[in-house]
Design a protein around this motif. Structure first.
Motif, mmCIF file in Angstrom:
data_model
loop_
_atom_site.group_PDB
_atom_site.id
_atom_site.type_symbol
_atom_site.label_atom_id
_atom_site.label_comp_id
_atom_site.label_asym_id
_atom_site.label_seq_id
_atom_site.Cartn_x
_atom_site.Cartn_y
_atom_site.Cartn_z
ATOM 1 N N PRO A 46 0.833 -1.209 0.000
ATOM 2 C CA PRO A 46 0.000 0.000 0.000
ATOM 3 C C PRO A 46 0.867 1.259 0.000
ATOM 4 O O PRO A 46 1.943 1.296 0.607
ATOM 5 C CB PRO A 46 -0.797 -0.114 1.308
ATOM 6 N N LEU A 47 0.392 2.275 -0.721
ATOM 7 C CA LEU A 47 1.098 3.554 -0.795
ATOM 8 C C LEU A 47 0.275 4.641 -0.126
ATOM 9 O O LEU A 47 -0.953 4.624 -0.200
ATOM 10 C CB LEU A 47 1.333 3.946 -2.261
ATOM 11 N N SER A 48 0.966 5.595 0.478
ATOM 12 C CA SER A 48 0.254 6.740 1.034
ATOM 13 C C SER A 48 -0.330 7.552 -0.113
ATOM 14 O O SER A 48 0.156 7.489 -1.250
ATOM 15 C CB SER A 48 1.196 7.617 1.867
ATOM 16 N N LEU A 49 -1.361 8.321 0.184
ATOM 17 C CA LEU A 49 -1.961 9.139 -0.859
ATOM 18 C C LEU A 49 -0.973 10.186 -1.366
ATOM 19 O O LEU A 49 -0.996 10.532 -2.546
ATOM 20 C CB LEU A 49 -3.252 9.785 -0.366
ATOM 21 N N SER A 50 -0.089 10.650 -0.503
ATOM 22 C CA SER A 50 0.952 11.588 -0.947
ATOM 23 C C SER A 50 1.906 10.923 -1.937
ATOM 24 O O SER A 50 2.298 11.524 -2.937
ATOM 25 C CB SER A 50 1.735 12.124 0.249
ATOM 26 N N GLU A 51 2.280 9.673 -1.657
ATOM 27 C CA GLU A 51 3.138 8.935 -2.585
ATOM 28 C C GLU A 51 2.421 8.735 -3.924
ATOM 29 O O GLU A 51 3.027 8.858 -4.992
ATOM 30 C CB GLU A 51 3.515 7.567 -2.008
ATOM 31 N N CYS A 52 1.130 8.430 -3.850
ATOM 32 C CA CYS A 52 0.335 8.246 -5.074
ATOM 33 C C CYS A 52 0.313 9.536 -5.883
ATOM 34 O O CYS A 52 0.491 9.507 -7.109
ATOM 35 C CB CYS A 52 -1.088 7.826 -4.727
ATOM 36 N N ALA A 53 0.103 10.657 -5.217
ATOM 37 C CA ALA A 53 0.060 11.946 -5.907
ATOM 38 C C ALA A 53 1.401 12.232 -6.579
ATOM 39 O O ALA A 53 1.445 12.695 -7.723
ATOM 40 C CB ALA A 53 -0.297 13.060 -4.925
ATOM 41 N N LYS A 54 2.479 11.928 -5.894
ATOM 42 C CA LYS A 54 3.807 12.151 -6.469
ATOM 43 C C LYS A 54 4.021 11.274 -7.702
ATOM 44 O O LYS A 54 4.497 11.754 -8.735
ATOM 45 C CB LYS A 54 4.881 11.861 -5.416
ATOM 46 N N ARG B 263 -2.894 7.967 11.855
ATOM 47 C CA ARG B 263 -3.597 9.106 11.247
ATOM 48 C C ARG B 263 -3.548 9.039 9.724
ATOM 49 O O ARG B 263 -4.353 9.656 9.043
ATOM 50 C CB ARG B 263 -2.962 10.431 11.691
ATOM 51 N N ALA B 264 -2.605 8.291 9.191
ATOM 52 C CA ALA B 264 -2.388 8.245 7.747
ATOM 53 C C ALA B 264 -3.182 7.108 7.101
ATOM 54 O O ALA B 264 -3.444 6.088 7.729
ATOM 55 C CB ALA B 264 -0.900 8.070 7.451
ATOM 56 N N ILE B 265 -3.519 7.337 5.862
ATOM 57 C CA ILE B 265 -4.254 6.352 5.062
ATOM 58 C C ILE B 265 -3.398 5.957 3.859
ATOM 59 O O ILE B 265 -2.725 6.788 3.263
ATOM 60 C CB ILE B 265 -5.596 6.941 4.565
ATOM 61 N N ARG B 266 -3.439 4.690 3.532
ATOM 62 C CA ARG B 266 -2.715 4.182 2.374
ATOM 63 C C ARG B 266 -3.715 3.571 1.396
ATOM 64 O O ARG B 266 -4.795 3.161 1.778
ATOM 65 C CB ARG B 266 -1.685 3.131 2.794
ATOM 66 N N ALA B 267 -3.318 3.512 0.137
ATOM 67 C CA ALA B 267 -4.138 2.887 -0.903
ATOM 68 C C ALA B 267 -3.565 1.510 -1.198
ATOM 69 O O ALA B 267 -2.356 1.362 -1.381
ATOM 70 C CB ALA B 267 -4.135 3.734 -2.158
ATOM 71 N N GLU B 268 -4.443 0.531 -1.245
ATOM 72 C CA GLU B 268 -4.034 -0.840 -1.514
ATOM 73 C C GLU B 268 -4.877 -1.383 -2.660
ATOM 74 O O GLU B 268 -6.096 -1.231 -2.672
ATOM 75 C CB GLU B 268 -4.247 -1.687 -0.257
#
Length: 147
Positions: free
Chosen positions: A59-67, A99-104
């Motif tokens: 899973p990636l953080s939404l910030s990583e996904c945006a990058k 507190r952080a959410i990841r996408a899987e």
């Protein structure tokens, strides 16, 4: 007094033609990819995000996904909403930061990404055939220089 018009076929005209040829080629490839992905119920954007998630293997953080997608986080949130509604991704908690959410990617998302990858490979082969006989390294360098 008689006005003189610029010569047709001059360097500025050739430069303009080249610029629009690049734009039109990009649009044509993008349209062809969108058409190829439609039968597997994906858009190019959804496929791109699924590809990043599958390649990451975690899973990636939404910030990583945006990058990775070269966009702002608010766009990723909307994209994740659509992918989640389609059952292709799920949001999971970050084990290091609650507190952080990841996408899987879900199993269905991985299946669709694989189906999309087959279609993208076909488009890639068509493009390679169209451009056969050209010096790919020179073309790649020229296109990479456009920023």
């Amino acid at each position: 007094m008689k006005q003189t018009r610029p010569k047709r076929g001059g360097q500025k005209d050739k430069d303009r033609q080249l610029m629009f040829s690049i734009v039109n080629a990009g649009r044509a490839v993008e349209q062809r990819l969108e058409e190829a992905l439609a039968p597997v119920s994906l858009t190019l954007t959804k496929f791109g995000m699924l590809l990043h998630l599958v390649e990451a293997g975690e899973p990636l953080s939404l910030s990583e996904c945006a990058k990775k997608m070269s966009c702002v986080r608010s766009n990723i949130t909307q994209l994740m909403d659509r992918l989640e509604a389609d059952g292709l991704v799920q949001r999971v908690e970050d084990p290091q930061d609650r507190r952080a959410i990841r996408a899987e990617v879900t199993p269905l998302g991985a299946e669709r990404q694989a189906a999309g990858a087959k279609e993208v490979t076909k488009v890639q082969a068509e493009l390679a055939k169209t451009l056969s006989g050209m010096d790919h390294a020179t073309l790649q360098r020229a296109l990479a220089a456009v920023k």
